[in-house]
Scaffold this motif. Sequence first.
Motif, PDB file in Angstrom:
ATOM      1  N   UNK A 129    -114.979 -12.134 -61.553  1.00  0.00           N
ATOM      2  CA  UNK A 129    -115.273 -12.754 -62.828  1.00  0.00           C
ATOM      3  C   UNK A 129    -113.684 -12.774 -63.291  1.00  0.00           C
ATOM      4  N   UNK A 130    -113.070 -12.329 -62.746  1.00  0.00           N
ATOM      5  CA  UNK A 130    -111.564 -12.541 -62.994  1.00  0.00           C
ATOM      6  C   UNK A 130    -110.841 -14.239 -62.564  1.00  0.00           C
ATOM      7  N   UNK A 131    -111.177 -15.297 -62.183  1.00  0.00           N
ATOM      8  CA  UNK A 131    -110.393 -16.305 -61.623  1.00  0.00           C
ATOM      9  C   UNK A 131    -111.441 -16.755 -61.039  1.00  0.00           C
ATOM     10  N   UNK A 132    -110.536 -17.914 -59.873  1.00  0.00           N
ATOM     11  CA  UNK A 132    -111.367 -18.715 -58.987  1.00  0.00           C
ATOM     12  C   UNK A 132    -110.344 -18.060 -58.048  1.00  0.00           C
ATOM     13  N   UNK A 133    -111.040 -18.108 -56.957  1.00  0.00           N
ATOM     14  CA  UNK A 133    -109.979 -18.201 -55.668  1.00  0.00           C
ATOM     15  C   UNK A 133    -110.576 -19.267 -54.572  1.00  0.00           C
ATOM     16  N   UNK A 134    -108.910 -20.045 -54.126  1.00  0.00           N
ATOM     17  CA  UNK A 134    -109.626 -21.566 -53.671  1.00  0.00           C
ATOM     18  C   UNK A 134    -108.855 -20.719 -51.861  1.00  0.00           C
ATOM     19  N   UNK A 180    -107.198 -12.302 -75.381  1.00  0.00           N
ATOM     20  CA  UNK A 180    -107.315 -11.947 -76.266  1.00  0.00           C
ATOM     21  C   UNK A 180    -107.552 -12.414 -77.334  1.00  0.00           C
ATOM     22  N   UNK A 181    -108.509 -12.825 -78.360  1.00  0.00           N
ATOM     23  CA  UNK A 181    -108.543 -13.383 -79.125  1.00  0.00           C
ATOM     24  C   UNK A 181    -107.886 -13.141 -80.515  1.00  0.00           C
ATOM     25  N   UNK A 182    -107.634 -14.534 -80.902  1.00  0.00           N
ATOM     26  CA  UNK A 182    -106.726 -15.004 -82.337  1.00  0.00           C
ATOM     27  C   UNK A 182    -107.642 -16.176 -83.323  1.00  0.00           C
ATOM     28  N   UNK A 183    -108.398 -16.220 -83.677  1.00  0.00           N
ATOM     29  CA  UNK A 183    -109.231 -18.013 -83.893  1.00  0.00           C
ATOM     30  C   UNK A 183    -110.359 -18.035 -81.892  1.00  0.00           C
ATOM     31  N   UNK A 184    -108.947 -18.668 -81.610  1.00  0.00           N
ATOM     32  CA  UNK A 184    -109.685 -19.278 -80.001  1.00  0.00           C
ATOM     33  C   UNK A 184    -109.812 -17.730 -79.131  1.00  0.00           C
ATOM     34  N   UNK A 243    -107.840 -16.793 -75.744  1.00  0.00           N
ATOM     35  CA  UNK A 243    -106.832 -16.469 -75.166  1.00  0.00           C
ATOM     36  C   UNK A 243    -106.775 -16.280 -73.583  1.00  0.00           C
ATOM     37  N   UNK A 244    -106.419 -16.405 -72.427  1.00  0.00           N
ATOM     38  CA  UNK A 244    -106.533 -16.472 -71.187  1.00  0.00           C
ATOM     39  C   UNK A 244    -105.099 -16.390 -70.447  1.00  0.00           C
ATOM     40  N   UNK A 245    -104.464 -14.739 -70.218  1.00  0.00           N
ATOM     41  CA  UNK A 245    -103.145 -15.524 -69.514  1.00  0.00           C
ATOM     42  C   UNK A 245    -103.562 -14.600 -68.412  1.00  0.00           C
ATOM     43  N   UNK A 246    -102.995 -16.115 -67.272  1.00  0.00           N
ATOM     44  CA  UNK A 246    -103.357 -15.760 -65.147  1.00  0.00           C
ATOM     45  C   UNK A 246    -101.918 -16.044 -65.209  1.00  0.00           C
ATOM     46  N   UNK A 247    -102.429 -14.699 -63.358  1.00  0.00           N
ATOM     47  CA  UNK A 247    -101.274 -15.084 -62.722  1.00  0.00           C
ATOM     48  C   UNK A 247    -102.070 -16.381 -61.635  1.00  0.00           C
ATOM     49  N   UNK A 248    -101.312 -16.927 -61.377  1.00  0.00           N
ATOM     50  CA  UNK A 248    -101.462 -17.756 -60.098  1.00  0.00           C
ATOM     51  C   UNK A 248    -100.705 -17.368 -59.083  1.00  0.00           C
ATOM     52  N   UNK A 249    -101.270 -16.886 -58.101  1.00  0.00           N
ATOM     53  CA  UNK A 249    -100.668 -16.413 -56.499  1.00  0.00           C
ATOM     54  C   UNK A 249    -100.779 -17.276 -55.945  1.00  0.00           C
ATOM     55  N   UNK A 295    -100.858 -19.454 -69.959  1.00  0.00           N
ATOM     56  CA  UNK A 295    -101.805 -18.773 -70.893  1.00  0.00           C
ATOM     57  C   UNK A 295    -103.190 -20.168 -71.555  1.00  0.00           C
ATOM     58  N   UNK A 296    -104.438 -20.114 -70.852  1.00  0.00           N
ATOM     59  CA  UNK A 296    -105.473 -20.912 -71.164  1.00  0.00           C
ATOM     60  C   UNK A 296    -105.815 -20.661 -72.399  1.00  0.00           C
ATOM     61  N   UNK A 297    -106.464 -21.615 -73.137  1.00  0.00           N
ATOM     62  CA  UNK A 297    -107.355 -21.215 -74.008  1.00  0.00           C
ATOM     63  C   UNK A 297    -108.303 -22.108 -74.395  1.00  0.00           C
ATOM     64  N   UNK A 298    -109.414 -21.049 -75.218  1.00  0.00           N
ATOM     65  CA  UNK A 298    -110.839 -22.341 -75.392  1.00  0.00           C
ATOM     66  C   UNK A 298    -111.544 -21.127 -76.624  1.00  0.00           C
ATOM     67  N   UNK A 299    -112.183 -22.408 -77.293  1.00  0.00           N
ATOM     68  CA  UNK A 299    -112.946 -21.901 -78.502  1.00  0.00           C
ATOM     69  C   UNK A 299    -114.312 -20.804 -78.202  1.00  0.00           C
ATOM     70  N   UNK A 300    -114.301 -21.637 -77.136  1.00  0.00           N
ATOM     71  CA  UNK A 300    -115.543 -19.787 -76.518  1.00  0.00           C
ATOM     72  C   UNK A 300    -114.940 -19.302 -75.444  1.00  0.00           C
ATOM     73  N   UNK A 301    -116.164 -17.840 -74.929  1.00  0.00           N
ATOM     74  CA  UNK A 301    -115.061 -17.129 -74.749  1.00  0.00           C
ATOM     75  C   UNK A 301    -115.595 -17.467 -72.974  1.00  0.00           C
ATOM     76  N   UNK A 302    -114.745 -16.957 -72.100  1.00  0.00           N
ATOM     77  CA  UNK A 302    -114.963 -17.026 -70.380  1.00  0.00           C
ATOM     78  C   UNK A 302    -114.174 -18.009 -69.876  1.00  0.00           C
TER      79      UNK A 302
END
Length: 127
Positions: free
Chosen positions: A8-13, A36-40, A42-48, A109-116
Amino acid sequence: MLAMLQNKNGTKIIIDDVGGTTGENVVVNTKVINNWQSGEYYYQYDIMITNNNDYDINSWQFKVVLPPNATMDSMWGANYINANGVVTLSNLDYNGTIKIGETLTIGGIFKSPTAGISLQVIDIITD
């Protein structure tokens, strides 16, 4: 061999035998660390990026495929090219080397008009 696990928190490859080199093993994990939501949405990711090889890698590059309608808002710790829903990430001059057993963390940071948003990592290349 390519194996993908989703949570649920991301994808592991997990990438094994990249480029046909026996024993090459690089793991890229993505994890949502803030949202967070501000119109769209927003999801802040760590990429390890973890080097599980028995040798240091001196450069790295991979692609992140975004879901439909999602876009990259910002990125740090990597050079990037953002085109048609695919973000190609590569090392900066100072962070190309990942020693045996070490993990390098970059972020974005990635954003989308829909959640998730779930990121898909593909095409890992190391040197």
